[in-house]
Design a protein around this motif. Structure first.
Motif, PDB file in Angstrom:
ATOM      1  N   CYS A 216      49.668  44.825   5.361  1.00 48.31           N
ATOM      2  CA  CYS A 216      48.733  44.641   6.473  1.00 48.31           C
ATOM      3  C   CYS A 216      48.023  45.958   6.734  1.00 48.31           C
ATOM      4  N   ARG A 217      46.849  45.860   7.309  1.00 50.06           N
ATOM      5  CA  ARG A 217      46.060  47.037   7.608  1.00 50.06           C
ATOM      6  C   ARG A 217      45.661  47.029   9.071  1.00 50.06           C
ATOM      7  N   LEU A 218      45.431  48.226   9.587  1.00 49.20           N
ATOM      8  CA  LEU A 218      44.978  48.329  10.968  1.00 49.20           C
ATOM      9  C   LEU A 218      43.598  47.698  11.106  1.00 49.20           C
ATOM     10  N   PRO A 219      43.336  47.022  12.223  1.00 51.47           N
ATOM     11  CA  PRO A 219      41.990  46.508  12.460  1.00 51.47           C
ATOM     12  C   PRO A 219      40.987  47.650  12.463  1.00 51.47           C
ATOM     13  N   GLU A 220      39.783  47.368  12.059  1.00 48.62           N
ATOM     14  CA  GLU A 220      38.743  48.395  11.987  1.00 48.62           C
ATOM     15  C   GLU A 220      38.526  49.022  13.355  1.00 48.62           C
ATOM     16  N   GLY A 221      38.589  50.340  13.400  1.00 44.57           N
ATOM     17  CA  GLY A 221      38.367  51.062  14.650  1.00 44.57           C
ATOM     18  C   GLY A 221      39.564  51.126  15.571  1.00 44.57           C
ATOM     19  N   PHE A 222      40.708  50.569  15.156  1.00 48.58           N
ATOM     20  CA  PHE A 222      41.881  50.553  16.027  1.00 48.58           C
ATOM     21  C   PHE A 222      42.501  51.938  16.112  1.00 48.58           C
ATOM     22  N   GLU A 223      42.767  52.402  17.342  1.00 50.23           N
ATOM     23  CA  GLU A 223      43.489  53.640  17.597  1.00 50.23           C
ATOM     24  C   GLU A 223      44.588  53.336  18.594  1.00 50.23           C
ATOM     25  N   LEU A 224      45.820  53.629  18.222  1.00 49.65           N
ATOM     26  CA  LEU A 224      46.972  53.230  19.020  1.00 49.65           C
ATOM     27  C   LEU A 224      46.927  53.816  20.426  1.00 49.65           C
ATOM     28  N   ALA A 225      46.653  55.118  20.553  1.00 46.67           N
ATOM     29  CA  ALA A 225      46.655  55.749  21.868  1.00 46.67           C
ATOM     30  C   ALA A 225      45.585  55.143  22.772  1.00 46.67           C
ATOM     31  N   GLU A 226      44.388  54.914  22.229  1.00 43.29           N
ATOM     32  CA  GLU A 226      43.312  54.332  23.024  1.00 43.29           C
ATOM     33  C   GLU A 226      43.642  52.891  23.402  1.00 43.29           C
ATOM     34  N   HIS A 227      44.208  52.117  22.467  1.00 43.00           N
ATOM     35  CA  HIS A 227      44.605  50.740  22.772  1.00 43.00           C
ATOM     36  C   HIS A 227      45.641  50.722  23.891  1.00 43.00           C
ATOM     37  N   TRP A 228      46.628  51.614  23.817  1.00 39.73           N
ATOM     38  CA  TRP A 228      47.682  51.629  24.834  1.00 39.73           C
ATOM     39  C   TRP A 228      47.116  52.018  26.197  1.00 39.73           C
ATOM     40  N   ARG A 229      46.206  52.996  26.224  1.00 34.83           N
ATOM     41  CA  ARG A 229      45.597  53.393  27.494  1.00 34.83           C
ATOM     42  C   ARG A 229      44.837  52.231  28.123  1.00 34.83           C
ATOM     43  N   ARG A 230      44.080  51.508  27.296  1.00 33.53           N
ATOM     44  CA  ARG A 230      43.316  50.376  27.809  1.00 33.53           C
ATOM     45  C   ARG A 230      44.240  49.254  28.277  1.00 33.53           C
ATOM     46  N   THR A 231      45.326  49.039  27.541  1.00 31.75           N
ATOM     47  CA  THR A 231      46.293  48.012  27.930  1.00 31.75           C
ATOM     48  C   THR A 231      46.912  48.333  29.281  1.00 31.75           C
ATOM     49  N   GLN A 232      47.256  49.600  29.512  1.00 37.09           N
ATOM     50  CA  GLN A 232      47.841  50.000  30.783  1.00 37.09           C
ATOM     51  C   GLN A 232      46.864  49.797  31.927  1.00 37.09           C
ATOM     52  N   GLU A 233      45.607  50.131  31.709  1.00 32.91           N
ATOM     53  CA  GLU A 233      44.593  49.930  32.749  1.00 32.91           C
ATOM     54  C   GLU A 233      44.448  48.451  33.092  1.00 32.91           C
ATOM     55  N   GLU A 234      44.420  47.596  32.078  1.00 31.54           N
ATOM     56  CA  GLU A 234      44.300  46.159  32.309  1.00 31.54           C
ATOM     57  C   GLU A 234      45.532  45.619  33.035  1.00 31.54           C
ATOM     58  N   PHE A 235      46.706  46.136  32.679  1.00 35.74           N
ATOM     59  CA  PHE A 235      47.934  45.701  33.344  1.00 35.74           C
ATOM     60  C   PHE A 235      47.898  46.031  34.828  1.00 35.74           C
ATOM     61  N   HIS A 236      47.507  47.259  35.177  1.00 34.93           N
ATOM     62  CA  HIS A 236      47.464  47.647  36.587  1.00 34.93           C
ATOM     63  C   HIS A 236      46.394  46.874  37.339  1.00 34.93           C
ATOM     64  N   ALA A 237      45.294  46.539  36.654  1.00 29.53           N
ATOM     65  CA  ALA A 237      44.245  45.756  37.303  1.00 29.53           C
ATOM     66  C   ALA A 237      44.745  44.353  37.626  1.00 29.53           C
ATOM     67  N   ARG A 238      45.525  43.756  36.699  1.00 33.57           N
ATOM     68  CA  ARG A 238      46.094  42.426  36.961  1.00 33.57           C
ATOM     69  C   ARG A 238      47.181  42.487  38.023  1.00 33.57           C
ATOM     70  N   LEU A 239      47.909  43.604  38.047  1.00 31.14           N
ATOM     71  CA  LEU A 239      49.009  43.729  38.994  1.00 31.14           C
ATOM     72  C   LEU A 239      48.511  43.808  40.423  1.00 31.14           C
ATOM     73  N   ARG A 240      47.360  44.427  40.640  1.00 27.40           N
ATOM     74  CA  ARG A 240      46.809  44.574  41.993  1.00 27.40           C
ATOM     75  C   ARG A 240      45.366  44.066  42.012  1.00 27.40           C
ATOM     76  N   PRO A 241      45.207  42.722  42.036  1.00 33.54           N
ATOM     77  CA  PRO A 241      43.863  42.150  41.917  1.00 33.54           C
ATOM     78  C   PRO A 241      43.068  42.135  43.217  1.00 33.54           C
ATOM     79  N   GLU A 242      43.706  42.445  44.369  1.00 36.96           N
ATOM     80  CA  GLU A 242      43.013  42.382  45.657  1.00 36.96           C
ATOM     81  C   GLU A 242      42.921  43.758  46.272  1.00 36.96           C
ATOM     82  N   GLU A 243      42.206  43.847  47.405  1.00 41.00           N
ATOM     83  CA  GLU A 243      42.019  45.126  48.072  1.00 41.00           C
ATOM     84  C   GLU A 243      42.194  44.970  49.572  1.00 41.00           C
TER      85      GLU A 243
END
Length: 331
Positions: A216-243
């Motif tokens: 198997c090969r990494l998807p084109e343009g995939f970077e683990l650190a950047e993917h993880w950072r984006r995943t964490q941001e999305e997780f926190h956004a879902r965790l606190r969806p209101e204000e």
């Protein structure tokens, strides 16, 4: 300093191969013109460096040329020993390799740097897991890590939180992440139409694993650190969806943590009505969760909106007032 920059260019070309002047300039945060001058200086000093013009051109060292210089400063030598984490390395089956690498690095350092690195190793220890966290066994971590390294598709039996609890998956492993003492596998589940978007799997929930011969090969343009950072941001956004719009005293503001503390720092403003207080829009998970949180701050906070949350807190306070204000205490 120019000498440090020249050494950086030399080491970059030695480790990465051909690089354009623009790539070197971006890496070193200098102008392309500066890179041209530095390349001329290296060539004048006898370094076998040559450059090719054109779209696919760039600078490159003569094949087989390597420098024995490391260019390590005191801080860099200390940092290298500080990043050596024996626990995670041992879990990956690299404990002996890490010890051997540190021994070789230590032997290659000048006496002064060796003394500084030894002091760092003796006085600082990294312990990533949080308090009260039980150690989870990860019996298949080494096999998963080997598949990640070799780029091999794996077949796993995985335990998840929803029904059916145990499922079989064929995964394309892209990388491993250690977060707060827990290992996570970032992988794409194989489907007839191709691998799905990368998802995150807890390695301690893998019940069995079998490595296949399929690559198997990494998807084109995939970077683990950047993917993880984006995943964490999305997780926190879902965790606190209101204000919620909240007034906070200095003590109340100081007791905020995590994403709410960051929101306060980014957007808080002095309250025009209360001296020393701050008015801020804070992310909340739900009205029930926010009620408990802001009640815990007592008189150090006041929720202004949304109205349903303010009403909910007022009703709770009225019920508490009636209970504590009632005549004799119950035995």
């Amino acid at each position: 300093m120019k000498s440090s920059r020249l050494l950086s260019i030399l080491l970059l070309l030695q480790t990465r191969g051909r690089m354009t002047a623009a790539e070197l300039a971006e890496e070193l945060e200098v102008s392309v013109r500066t890179v041209y001058r530095d390349a001329e200086a290296l060539a004048a000093a006898g370094v076998p460096l040559y450059g090719d013009a054109g779209h696919s051109g760039g600078y490159q060292l003569l094949a087989g040329y390597r420098t024995r210089l490391t260019g390590l400063s005191t801080g860099e030598a200390e940092a290298l020993f500080l990043t050596g984490m024996p626990g995670p390395a041992a879990e990956l089956g690299l404990g002996r390799a890490l010890s051997a690498a540190q021994l070789k690095l230590r032997a290659a350092l000048p006496a002064e740097l060796r003394e500084q690195a030894d002091r760092m190793r003796l006085r600082f220890h990294l312990d990533a897991p949080g308090w009260y966290a039980e150690h989870e066994e990860t019996p298949y971590l080494a096999q998963v890590a080997d598949a990640v390294w070799r780029g091999r598709v794996i077949e796993v039996r995985y335990r998840r939180w929803q029904e059916p609890r145990e499922v079989d998956r064929r995964l394309e492993p892209y990388g491993l992440v250690l977060k707060a003492g827990r290992w996570y596998l970032v992988a794409g589940a194989q489907r007839p139409e191709g691998a799905a978007e990368p998802r995150t799997y807890r390695v301690d929930q893998i019940l069995s694993v079998r490595e296949t011969a399929r690559e198997c090969r990494l998807p084109e343009g995939f970077e683990l650190a950047e993917h993880w950072r984006r995943t964490q941001e999305e997780f926190h956004a879902r965790l606190r969806p209101e204000e919620a719009l909240v007034r906070l005293s200095p003590r109340g503001a100081a007791r905020l943590t995590g994403v709410q503390a960051r929101a306060l720092a980014a957007g808080g403003a002095p309250d025009p009505d209360l001296a020393g207080w701050t008015r801020a829009v804070l992310p909340i998970e739900s009205h029930a969760q926010a009620e408990e949180q802001f009640l815990a701050l007592g008189a150090e906070a006041e929720v202004l909106s949304p109205p349903p949350l303010r009403t909910r807190i007022r009703n709770t306070l009225e019920a508490m007032s009636a209970r504590y204000g009632a005549g004799d205490l119950h035995p």
